[in-house]
Design a protein around this motif. Sequence first.
Motif, mmCIF file in Angstrom:
data_model
loop_
_atom_site.group_PDB
_atom_site.id
_atom_site.type_symbol
_atom_site.label_atom_id
_atom_site.label_comp_id
_atom_site.label_asym_id
_atom_site.label_seq_id
_atom_site.Cartn_x
_atom_site.Cartn_y
_atom_site.Cartn_z
ATOM 1 N N LYS A 10 0.727 -1.176 -0.063
ATOM 2 C CA LYS A 10 0.086 -0.119 0.037
ATOM 3 C C LYS A 10 0.859 1.282 -0.006
ATOM 4 O O LYS A 10 2.078 1.294 0.499
ATOM 5 C CB LYS A 10 -0.940 0.062 1.348
ATOM 6 N N SER A 11 0.381 2.162 -0.324
ATOM 7 C CA SER A 11 1.068 3.617 -0.262
ATOM 8 C C SER A 11 1.128 4.194 0.741
ATOM 9 O O SER A 11 0.118 3.891 1.657
ATOM 10 C CB SER A 11 0.239 4.517 -1.547
ATOM 11 N N ILE A 12 2.173 4.815 1.184
ATOM 12 C CA ILE A 12 2.365 5.366 2.578
ATOM 13 C C ILE A 12 2.325 6.747 2.261
ATOM 14 O O ILE A 12 3.577 7.401 1.653
ATOM 15 C CB ILE A 12 3.628 4.975 3.253
ATOM 16 N N ARG A 13 1.505 7.486 3.072
ATOM 17 C CA ARG A 13 1.487 8.918 2.867
ATOM 18 C C ARG A 13 1.435 9.608 1.659
ATOM 19 O O ARG A 13 2.006 10.532 0.966
ATOM 20 C CB ARG A 13 2.760 9.667 3.647
ATOM 21 N N GLY A 14 0.635 8.710 0.750
ATOM 22 C CA GLY A 14 0.274 9.010 -0.633
ATOM 23 C C GLY A 14 1.356 8.746 -1.819
ATOM 24 O O GLY A 14 1.303 9.433 -2.855
ATOM 25 N N THR A 15 2.399 7.961 -1.306
ATOM 26 C CA THR A 15 3.482 7.674 -2.362
ATOM 27 C C THR A 15 4.105 6.460 -1.906
ATOM 28 O O THR A 15 3.597 5.643 -1.105
ATOM 29 C CB THR A 15 4.440 8.808 -2.187
ATOM 30 N N ASN A 16 4.702 6.115 -2.982
ATOM 31 C CA ASN A 16 5.523 4.625 -2.898
ATOM 32 C C ASN A 16 6.382 4.553 -1.671
ATOM 33 O O ASN A 16 7.073 5.533 -1.182
ATOM 34 C CB ASN A 16 6.493 4.496 -4.042
ATOM 35 N N PRO A 17 6.379 3.270 -1.020
ATOM 36 C CA PRO A 17 6.971 3.255 0.439
ATOM 37 C C PRO A 17 8.443 3.644 0.114
ATOM 38 O O PRO A 17 9.281 4.403 1.175
ATOM 39 C CB PRO A 17 6.750 1.930 0.875
ATOM 40 N N GLN A 18 9.006 3.327 -0.787
ATOM 41 C CA GLN A 18 10.433 3.317 -1.128
ATOM 42 C C GLN A 18 10.834 4.843 -1.318
ATOM 43 O O GLN A 18 12.053 5.227 -1.221
ATOM 44 C CB GLN A 18 10.884 2.567 -2.243
ATOM 45 N N ASN A 19 10.074 5.772 -1.677
ATOM 46 C CA ASN A 19 10.265 7.050 -1.845
ATOM 47 C C ASN A 19 10.448 7.713 -0.609
ATOM 48 O O ASN A 19 10.545 9.047 -0.649
ATOM 49 C CB ASN A 19 9.294 7.807 -2.658
ATOM 50 N N LEU A 20 10.156 7.141 0.343
ATOM 51 C CA LEU A 20 10.363 7.968 1.867
ATOM 52 C C LEU A 20 11.990 8.153 2.114
ATOM 53 O O LEU A 20 12.160 8.714 2.926
ATOM 54 C CB LEU A 20 9.743 6.831 3.017
ATOM 55 N N VAL A 21 12.671 7.357 1.220
ATOM 56 C CA VAL A 21 14.180 7.503 1.508
ATOM 57 C C VAL A 21 14.412 8.446 0.320
ATOM 58 O O VAL A 21 14.252 8.199 -0.598
ATOM 59 C CB VAL A 21 14.862 6.020 1.361
ATOM 60 N N GLU A 22 15.512 9.410 0.460
ATOM 61 C CA GLU A 22 15.766 10.259 -0.548
ATOM 62 C C GLU A 22 16.351 9.315 -1.734
ATOM 63 O O GLU A 22 16.921 8.245 -1.722
ATOM 64 C CB GLU A 22 16.876 11.159 -0.136
ATOM 65 N N LYS A 23 16.347 10.156 -3.094
ATOM 66 C CA LYS A 23 16.811 9.375 -3.861
ATOM 67 C C LYS A 23 18.011 9.010 -4.167
ATOM 68 O O LYS A 23 18.743 7.834 -4.504
ATOM 69 C CB LYS A 23 16.393 10.095 -5.131
ATOM 70 N N ILE A 24 18.946 9.879 -3.477
ATOM 71 C CA ILE A 24 20.341 9.873 -3.469
ATOM 72 C C ILE A 24 20.726 8.400 -2.672
ATOM 73 O O ILE A 24 21.670 7.525 -2.882
ATOM 74 C CB ILE A 24 21.202 10.724 -3.257
ATOM 75 N N VAL A 25 20.408 8.448 -1.231
ATOM 76 C CA VAL A 25 20.520 7.402 -0.655
ATOM 77 C C VAL A 25 19.827 5.991 -1.146
ATOM 78 O O VAL A 25 20.424 4.979 -0.938
ATOM 79 C CB VAL A 25 19.906 7.783 0.882
#
Length: 379
Positions: A10-25
């Motif tokens: 399921k989406s977390i806070r309206g986005t993909n769960p992996q997007n909770l981590v910054e793109k660079i990290v």
Amino acid sequence: MANRTDPAAKSIRGTNPQNLVEKIVRSKIYQNTYWKEQCFGLTAETLVDKAMELDHIGGTYGGNRKPTPFMCLVMKMLQIQPEKDIVVEFIKNDDYKYVRVLGAFYLRLTGIDSDIYRYLEPLYNDYRKVRRKSPDGNFMLTHVDEVIDELLTRDYSCDIALPRIKKRWTLESLGVLDARKSVLEDDFEEEEEKDEMEQDGLEEEVAHEKDYYRARSPARERERDWRRDSHRHRDRDYDRDRDYDRERGRGRDRERDRDRDRDRDRDRDRYRLREEKEYGYERERDREREGRERDRRDRERGRRRSRSRSRSRERKRHGRSSMSPRRHEAEDGNAPEESKKKGKKEKKEKKDDGTDHPDPEIAEANRIRASLGLKPLKL
């Protein structure tokens, strides 16, 4: 395929769960060897074995910002999205402290505000030591309760921006959470009873001192201060948030004024440079025009002078050539006669002014009268 989120997640806070981590990290984790070798094909059941092998926590370290195994497992949990019961069991695990910290970190990223306070606040009583890898690659010593306090009070942890949550007193005022009840409340009551029995004997006094010093652990002191100053902390949090909002508004206004001044100075400099450029061109054109006018005047003046000189030479040449030889001879022969006539006139003039009078006094008087422009004396 190994980096894709589970389709059933399921989406977390309206986005993909992996997007909770910054793109660079996130890209650093995908390129890490531990992620490729140890985290490939993990499920919620096999993830526990990898979590039990953890020996430190941390975010990224070193010059190339290499992620730690702890961060790779957090990313894997965001990818497979285990059930809430499994995460709660991670948090309630007393045998493995790193498993507990891993579950608490994942719940802080994905859980709701009430669950975060409900499941993480009891971990304030865990005083076990944990190793943490700093950004420079060195290890430092910390405690589980300090990690939990960082998750509840700060915006960043392990190089990840934590989602913002409401203050506890806000949730209490909304009726979502009950008032916090300290697990040390019984110890406080016993401490009060032992204070009353302080005068009974030396043994009771020694036992009281032991319990007193034992109760003065950092966590107990923190719990006691929190219980005593709960309202003051609430007011302080409210004032801090208000001051933060005010300072942020002032910072935006200051930045806006700075940008406006910078734009105004840039426009002024551009306008001044354009004016100086145009003025410089005009000055050069005027200078060139004046130089051409001056050269033209000099050339005309030189032409006029040359013409006048040539004309004068022609007149002289023409005058000399037009005179006949007889005229030249007549003029040359008459020259002595003219000089004789001039000498006679000068003698007459000298005789007429009376200065040659035989009487020296009369000659002197006539000389003075001649100098004054008067007629001479005739005696």
